[in-house]
Enzyme design. Structure first.
Site, PDB file in Angstrom:
ATOM      1  N   THR A 122      21.543 -39.964  -7.516  1.00 41.80           N
ATOM      2  CA  THR A 122      22.267 -40.000  -6.250  1.00 41.80           C
ATOM      3  C   THR A 122      21.868 -41.218  -5.432  1.00 41.80           C
ATOM      4  O   THR A 122      20.731 -41.713  -5.542  1.00 41.80           O
ATOM      5  CB  THR A 122      21.980 -38.728  -5.431  1.00 41.80           C
ATOM      6  OG1 THR A 122      22.505 -38.863  -4.110  1.00 41.80           O
ATOM      7  CG2 THR A 122      20.479 -38.484  -5.309  1.00 41.80           C
ATOM      8  N   ASP A 123      22.787 -41.693  -4.581  1.00 40.92           N
ATOM      9  CA  ASP A 123      22.457 -42.799  -3.689  1.00 40.92           C
ATOM     10  C   ASP A 123      21.446 -42.388  -2.624  1.00 40.92           C
ATOM     11  O   ASP A 123      20.845 -43.235  -1.958  1.00 40.92           O
ATOM     12  CB  ASP A 123      23.710 -43.375  -3.033  1.00 40.92           C
ATOM     13  CG  ASP A 123      24.514 -42.364  -2.224  1.00 40.92           C
ATOM     14  OD1 ASP A 123      24.127 -41.174  -2.175  1.00 40.92           O
ATOM     15  OD2 ASP A 123      25.559 -42.753  -1.659  1.00 40.92           O
ATOM     16  N   GLU A 124      21.223 -41.079  -2.468  1.00 42.69           N
ATOM     17  CA  GLU A 124      20.284 -40.614  -1.450  1.00 42.69           C
ATOM     18  C   GLU A 124      18.842 -41.020  -1.745  1.00 42.69           C
ATOM     19  O   GLU A 124      17.994 -40.963  -0.849  1.00 42.69           O
ATOM     20  CB  GLU A 124      20.398 -39.102  -1.277  1.00 42.69           C
ATOM     21  CG  GLU A 124      21.753 -38.665  -0.750  1.00 42.69           C
ATOM     22  CD  GLU A 124      21.823 -37.181  -0.444  1.00 42.69           C
ATOM     23  OE1 GLU A 124      20.887 -36.659   0.194  1.00 42.69           O
ATOM     24  OE2 GLU A 124      22.813 -36.550  -0.847  1.00 42.69           O
ATOM     25  N   TYR A 169      15.087 -32.951  -1.292  1.00 46.36           N
ATOM     26  CA  TYR A 169      16.061 -33.114  -2.378  1.00 46.36           C
ATOM     27  C   TYR A 169      16.050 -34.524  -2.933  1.00 46.36           C
ATOM     28  O   TYR A 169      15.872 -34.739  -4.144  1.00 46.36           O
ATOM     29  CB  TYR A 169      17.469 -32.762  -1.882  1.00 46.36           C
ATOM     30  CG  TYR A 169      18.560 -33.351  -2.755  1.00 46.36           C
ATOM     31  CD1 TYR A 169      18.685 -32.972  -4.086  1.00 46.36           C
ATOM     32  CD2 TYR A 169      19.447 -34.298  -2.251  1.00 46.36           C
ATOM     33  CE1 TYR A 169      19.672 -33.525  -4.905  1.00 46.36           C
ATOM     34  CE2 TYR A 169      20.431 -34.854  -3.051  1.00 46.36           C
ATOM     35  CZ  TYR A 169      20.546 -34.462  -4.373  1.00 46.36           C
ATOM     36  OH  TYR A 169      21.510 -35.026  -5.174  1.00 46.36           O
ATOM     37  N   LYS A 185      14.909 -36.212  -6.692  1.00 46.15           N
ATOM     38  CA  LYS A 185      15.806 -37.008  -7.527  1.00 46.15           C
ATOM     39  C   LYS A 185      15.195 -38.384  -7.801  1.00 46.15           C
ATOM     40  O   LYS A 185      15.296 -38.907  -8.925  1.00 46.15           O
ATOM     41  CB  LYS A 185      17.176 -37.151  -6.865  1.00 46.15           C
ATOM     42  CG  LYS A 185      17.956 -35.861  -6.755  1.00 46.15           C
ATOM     43  CD  LYS A 185      18.310 -35.275  -8.119  1.00 46.15           C
ATOM     44  CE  LYS A 185      19.426 -36.041  -8.803  1.00 46.15           C
ATOM     45  NZ  LYS A 185      19.864 -35.391 -10.069  1.00 46.15           N
TER      46      LYS A 185
END
Length: 339
Positions: A125-127, A153, A157
């Protein structure tokens, strides 16, 4: 081509299964999913008689299940969608995110080493990059942007990404990683912004918006995401990270207003609620590496994609009603009762 798809009963995983079976007539899919709260086996029900598709209920953290499955099926590609992914839930209980998103990935990597798979692809994810300031629209996440996760979260990741790349460097495992922007489309669990807004608006219930709704996300239609992963599996370089974005930056408030307008609902349904702790301001992906190396570009304009998505949820009310009232869990259990 025989692919193990983990998290296959979830949103992006199920869309990927359908995409690959449709795009590649020679492909066989082994689907693994623990059917936790966000896994809905009804999503894959149309494939129950498909000879190229096998569903197995199991958790990626279970070494016996994962090793046994790879040994028995001989899958040569593993694509990992399995993850706890809701930021709010990670704030409430980070431990289950560490277990699934980090330890589960380690199990998959160990099994891939054991059975010599040709490719392990980690869907990220870009997060993991943190966020960007709202007043710098010229800034974008690139594959060289330092990891700076904000939530439990995104931290898990990022940890999984680092672990996967370490297995490439240390053991030579052929790993690729994709980091995508916010996905939307059919079969998304109705706790996320777009499906939840659609469901509430259709029922004339209040539509919650965090803070002032100014947080910006880059939106990627799930079908475009599936095509990007397909390209990475075909020609992606082992050890590489690929950013996958949609070129569709919108504030949360813009998203909600667009949905209300398309459904003919009043903006008076909007209710501003207390902002999420540590809420990232802006995500924006630079997907140019995908274009330069692999010739991939997103094809779905947001205006077209959101209309298709709204129409899908409007036409498939039984699917998301079963989730909201919890009856999908009974369906999941009934499929395995007595086995």
């Amino acid at each position: 081509m025989k692919i193990l798809v983990t998290g296959a009963a979830g949103f992006i995983g199920s869309n990927f299964v359908y995409y690959m079976l449709r795009k590649h007539p020679e492909a066989e899919i082994v689907a693994l999913d623990a059917l936790t709260y966000a896994g809905d086996l009804e999503t894959l029900a149309p494939l129950k008689d498909e000879p190229r598709f096998l569903f197995v209920r199991g958790n990626i953290c279970d070494r016996n299940t994962v090793f046994g499955l790879l040994g028995d099926t001989g899958c040569d590609i593993v694509v990992n969608f399995a993850a706890e992914s809701h930021v709010d839930r990670s704030i409430e209980d980070p431990s289950i995110f560490v277990e699934s998103n980090v330890l589960g990935v380690q199990v998959l990597l160990d099994a891939c080493r054991e059975y010599g798979v040709e490719r392990f692809h980690q869907v990220s994810t870009d997060e993991v990059y943190g966020d960007l300031p709202l007043d710098r629209p010229d800034l974008f996440f690139t594959e060289q942007t330092p990891l700076n996760p904000s939530s439990p979260y995104s931290a898990t990741k990022a940890s999984a990404d680092l672990l996967a790349r370490a297995y490439y460097r240390t053991f030579g495992l052929p790993v690729t990683i994709s980091r995508c922007s916010n996905n939307y489309g059919p079969y998304q669990f109705p706790e996320k912004l777009i499906p939840l807004t659609i469901a509430n608006a259709l029922a004339d219930r209040p539509v919650g918006v965090y803070g002032q709704g100014i947080n910006v996300r880059d939106w990627l239609y799930v079908g475009d995401h599936c095509s990007a992963i397909d390209r990475i599996l075909e020609d992606g370089r082992p050890g590489e990270v690929y950013n996958v974005g949609g070129h569709n930056e919108k504030t949360n408030l813009e998203i909600v207003r667009t949905i209300l307008r398309e459904l003919g609902k009043p903006e008076s349904l909007i209710t501003f609620v207390t902002d999420r702790a540590g809420h990232d301001l802006r995500y924006a992906i630079d997907p140019s590496t995908m274009g330069e190396q692999l010739g991939w570009e997103p094809h779905t304009d947001f205006e077209d994609g959101i209309r298709e998505t709204i129409a899908w949820y409007r036409d498939n009310g039984t699917w998301w009603h079963n989730i909201l009232d919890g009856s999908y869990r009974d369906f999941n259990e009934s499929m395995f009762r007595g086995r």
